[in-house]
Design an enzyme around this catalytic site. Structure first.
Site, PDB file in Angstrom:
ATOM      1  N   HIS A   1       0.832  -1.205   0.000  1.00 13.98           N
ATOM      2  CA  HIS A   1       0.000   0.000   0.000  1.00 13.98           C
ATOM      3  C   HIS A   1       0.866   1.253   0.000  1.00 13.98           C
ATOM      4  O   HIS A   1       0.594   2.210  -0.718  1.00 13.98           O
ATOM      5  CB  HIS A   1      -0.941  -0.017   1.208  1.00 13.98           C
ATOM      6  CG  HIS A   1      -1.903  -1.173   1.158  1.00 13.98           C
ATOM      7  ND1 HIS A   1      -3.213  -1.048   0.786  1.00 13.98           N
ATOM      8  CD2 HIS A   1      -1.713  -2.502   1.384  1.00 13.98           C
ATOM      9  CE1 HIS A   1      -3.799  -2.236   0.780  1.00 13.98           C
ATOM     10  NE2 HIS A   1      -2.897  -3.139   1.164  1.00 13.98           N
TER      11      HIS A   1
ATOM     12  N   ASP B   1      -6.618   5.151   0.970  1.00 13.97           N
ATOM     13  CA  ASP B   1      -6.622   3.752   0.565  1.00 13.97           C
ATOM     14  C   ASP B   1      -8.046   3.192   0.627  1.00 13.97           C
ATOM     15  O   ASP B   1      -8.833   3.599   1.476  1.00 13.97           O
ATOM     16  CB  ASP B   1      -5.751   3.030   1.594  1.00 13.97           C
ATOM     17  CG  ASP B   1      -5.252   1.704   1.115  1.00 13.97           C
ATOM     18  OD1 ASP B   1      -4.056   1.625   0.854  1.00 13.97           O
ATOM     19  OD2 ASP B   1      -6.046   0.767   1.012  1.00 13.97           O
TER      20      ASP B   1
HETATM   21  N1  UDP Z   1      -9.856  -4.507  -0.706  1.00  8.89           N
HETATM   22  C1  UDP Z   1     -10.972  -3.894  -1.116  1.00  8.89           C
HETATM   23  N2  UDP Z   1     -11.805  -3.363  -0.167  1.00  8.89           N
HETATM   24  C2  UDP Z   1     -11.529  -3.439   1.154  1.00  8.89           C
HETATM   25  C3  UDP Z   1     -10.397  -4.091   1.554  1.00  8.89           C
HETATM   26  C4  UDP Z   1      -9.565  -4.631   0.595  1.00  8.89           C
HETATM   27  O1  UDP Z   1     -11.230  -3.825  -2.292  1.00  8.89           O
HETATM   28  O2  UDP Z   1     -12.325  -2.953   1.959  1.00  8.89           O
HETATM   29  C5  UDP Z   1      -9.027  -5.112  -1.748  1.00  8.89           C
HETATM   30  C6  UDP Z   1      -7.741  -4.398  -1.986  1.00  8.89           C
HETATM   31  O3  UDP Z   1      -7.514  -4.362  -3.354  1.00  8.89           O
HETATM   32  C7  UDP Z   1      -6.739  -5.300  -1.326  1.00  8.89           C
HETATM   33  C8  UDP Z   1      -7.374  -6.656  -1.550  1.00  8.89           C
HETATM   34  O4  UDP Z   1      -8.745  -6.415  -1.340  1.00  8.89           O
HETATM   35  O5  UDP Z   1      -5.520  -5.110  -1.952  1.00  8.89           O
HETATM   36  C9  UDP Z   1      -6.941  -7.815  -0.709  1.00  8.89           C
HETATM   37  O6  UDP Z   1      -6.826  -7.541   0.612  1.00  8.89           O
HETATM   38  P1  UDP Z   1      -5.652  -8.219   1.424  1.00  8.89           P
HETATM   39  O7  UDP Z   1      -6.189  -8.638   2.712  1.00  8.89           O
HETATM   40  O8  UDP Z   1      -4.969  -9.191   0.573  1.00  8.89           O
HETATM   41  O9  UDP Z   1      -4.661  -7.024   1.672  1.00  8.89           O
HETATM   42  P2  UDP Z   1      -3.374  -6.548   0.898  1.00  8.89           P
HETATM   43  O10 UDP Z   1      -2.605  -7.738   0.452  1.00  8.89           O
HETATM   44  O11 UDP Z   1      -3.805  -5.697  -0.257  1.00  8.89           O
HETATM   45  O12 UDP Z   1      -2.669  -5.720   1.898  1.00  8.89           O
END
Ligand code: UDP
Ligand code: UDP
Length: 459
Positions: free
Chosen positions: A22, A120
């Protein structure tokens, strides 16, 4: 009501959630705005979870001393309230969301006053009421692919009734239930699922959604999103990617070993900043590397959070395996400049967990991928990798923590990747398309120009 005076350049605040996946795209956008004489504030939740985040932020601030950095000190949060998720990065997202009331005093005191706020997706529903109250134009920087955005936008309408095959309106490709981030499927009442739905719903109230992708990569999805087919009332979805690595990210590489390797001969293996395979799976991967003929650079991760990743390579893989791997390649524990590695002429293939930043970097350097998703949005991203022809995805291989993938299969599949000339050609083509998108007159550059004009009008 106009929130700031017209005499200065626009002042934009950016607030990523936690984790390098992020922070990196936010910093790259912040750097691009700062280079265009925007005033930029970057806000991060403190304490940061990983050392990589602190190091990266320090490097950025040294390279861009004009950028203001604000620490957002989190309210005490008892992680045991969420029994379903022990991931320290997710707990940090939650803690930031629960501390949202602290945002108003922090940004109200900005000088000069803010013109716009970019945050974000994880923070969308928690932050919107606060920033909207301050009459700030609000943007999301979405850190994943457009395919994932379409799911995020559409998901609130299917949360209680997820079929095995999901048809997102306006899209010709179906999404398999098995590609969804696992917490969405396992428990629709979990904090992850709850905030996912809330964030998805809130997106319609934002001024725009910035994407680290480009038009020619995901044309159908971007069109469907922007024509209101996926969800009616979605704000403009603005592809400005790939967000290009900054100069300060480049480490003076100590990997002189690479220079002695023939062109395209090395496999690079890296599972991003926060994915540790089980030791058993790591050893299978090692066995696969021993069996096949390719040289490799393997970034070994044994723990999710870098501060805790202290075991020596031998302890993780075992002495015998380390001995067998020794003459064939390098196993490194620690942070490497991934962009630098992918740009090296010796690298011919990338075994990746398919975090979206890694995908965009592989595109930028034209390196084909063997997609081995481990969690989160990574299967949604893998389907894009496969569809655009950048790489292969063995979709029968399990997520992290599931069924063990045998070394023999891994070795064979790497061989297939490295021998696939079609993928190699297509990766080169995608690299050219990616570079066209951000070059002068390209689709992403034009969108960024429009965005900057829009932000100037926000003053
Ligand atoms: N995401 C989303 N809405 C949310 C939370 C997450 O669209 O409320 C998406 C975002 O693209 C994120 C992905 O879901 O990258 C997967 O989340 P993960 O837990 O894998 O976190 P990350 O690997 O992105 O930190
Ligand atoms: N990265 C790096 N060196 C490492 C590990 C990761 O430079 O040793 C960078 C990688 O280039 C990418 C980011 O960290 O920009 C990881 O983001 P991604 O979305 O690929 O995966 P995540 O870490 O969020 O799962």
């Amino acid at each position: 009501m106009s929130y700031s005076s017209k005499t200065q350049s626009p002042h934009v605040a950016l607030f990523p959630s936690s984790g390098m996946g992020h922070l990196i795209p936010f910093v790259r956008l912040a750097a691009s705005l700062a280079n265009q004489k925007f005033q930029v504030t970057i806000i991060t939740g403190h304490p940061l979870v990983s050392l990589a985040e602190s190091d990266f932020l320090s490097l950025f601030l040294s390279a861009f001393p004009q950028v203001i950095s604000k620490e957002f000190h989190l309210l005490p949060f008892d992680p045991s309230t969420d029994k379903s998720n022990k991931d320290p990065f997710f707990l940090q997202f939650e803690a930031i969301r629960r501390s949202a009331t602290l945002l108003s005093p922090l940004i109200s005191s900005s000088s000069p006053p803010l013109s716009a706020f970019i945050s974000d997706i994880f923070l969308a529903s928690a932050f919107f009421p606060i920033t909207a109250d301050l009459h700030l134009p609000n943007y999301i920087l979405f850190p994943s692919c457009a395919n994932m955005l379409s799911l995020t936008a559409y998901f609130p309408s299917l949360v209680d009734n997820i079929s095995e095959e999901i048809n997102i309106p306006g899209l010709s490709t179906k999404i398999s239930k098995s590609w969804l981030p696992p917490p969405l499927v396992l428990d629709s009442t979990s904090p992850f699922a709850t905030q996912f739905v809330e964030n998805g719903k809130k997106m319609v109230e934002y001024n725009g959604i910035l994407m680290n992708t480009f038009d020619s990569l995901e044309p159908e999805t971007l069109e469907a999103l922007n024509e209101g087919k996926v969800v009616n009332g979605l704000p403009p979805v603005i592809p400005i990617g790939p967000l290009v690595p900054c100069e300060f990210e480049k480490q003076v590489s100590s990997l002189s070993w690479f220079d002695d390797q023939p062109d395209g001969s090395v496999v690079f293996i890296c599972f991003g900043s926060r994915t540790a395979l089980s030791r058993e799976q790591l050893r299978e991967l090692g066995a696969g590397l021993v069996k096949n003929e390719f040289r490799f650079l393997w970034i070994l991760k044994d723990k999710k959070v870098d501060k805790e990743d202290v075991a020596e390579v031998e302890e993780v893989l075992g002495k015998g395996l380390v001995e067998n791997l020794k003459d064939k390649g390098l196993v490194i524990k620690g942070w490497v400049d991934q962009g630098g590695v992918l740009s090296h002429r010796a690298v011919g293939g990338f075994v990746s967990h398919v975090g979206w930043n890694s995908v965009t970097e592989a595109m930028w350097h034209g390196v084909r991928i063997l997609a081995w998703p481990q969690g989160g949005d990574q299967k949604m991203c893998s389907s894009v990798v496969k569809r655009c022809g950048l790489g292969m995805w063995v979709d029968t291989w399990d997520w992290g923590g599931g069924e063990l993938v045998k070394g023999e299969d891994i070795g064979e599949t790497i061989k297939e990747l490295m021998g696939d000339e079609k993928l190699k050609l297509q990766a080169t083509h995608i690299k050219e398309e990616a570079r066209k998108a951000v070059a002068s007159g390209g689709s992403s550059e034009t969108n960024l120009l429009r965005l900057r004009k829009e932000l100037e009008r926000c003053m």
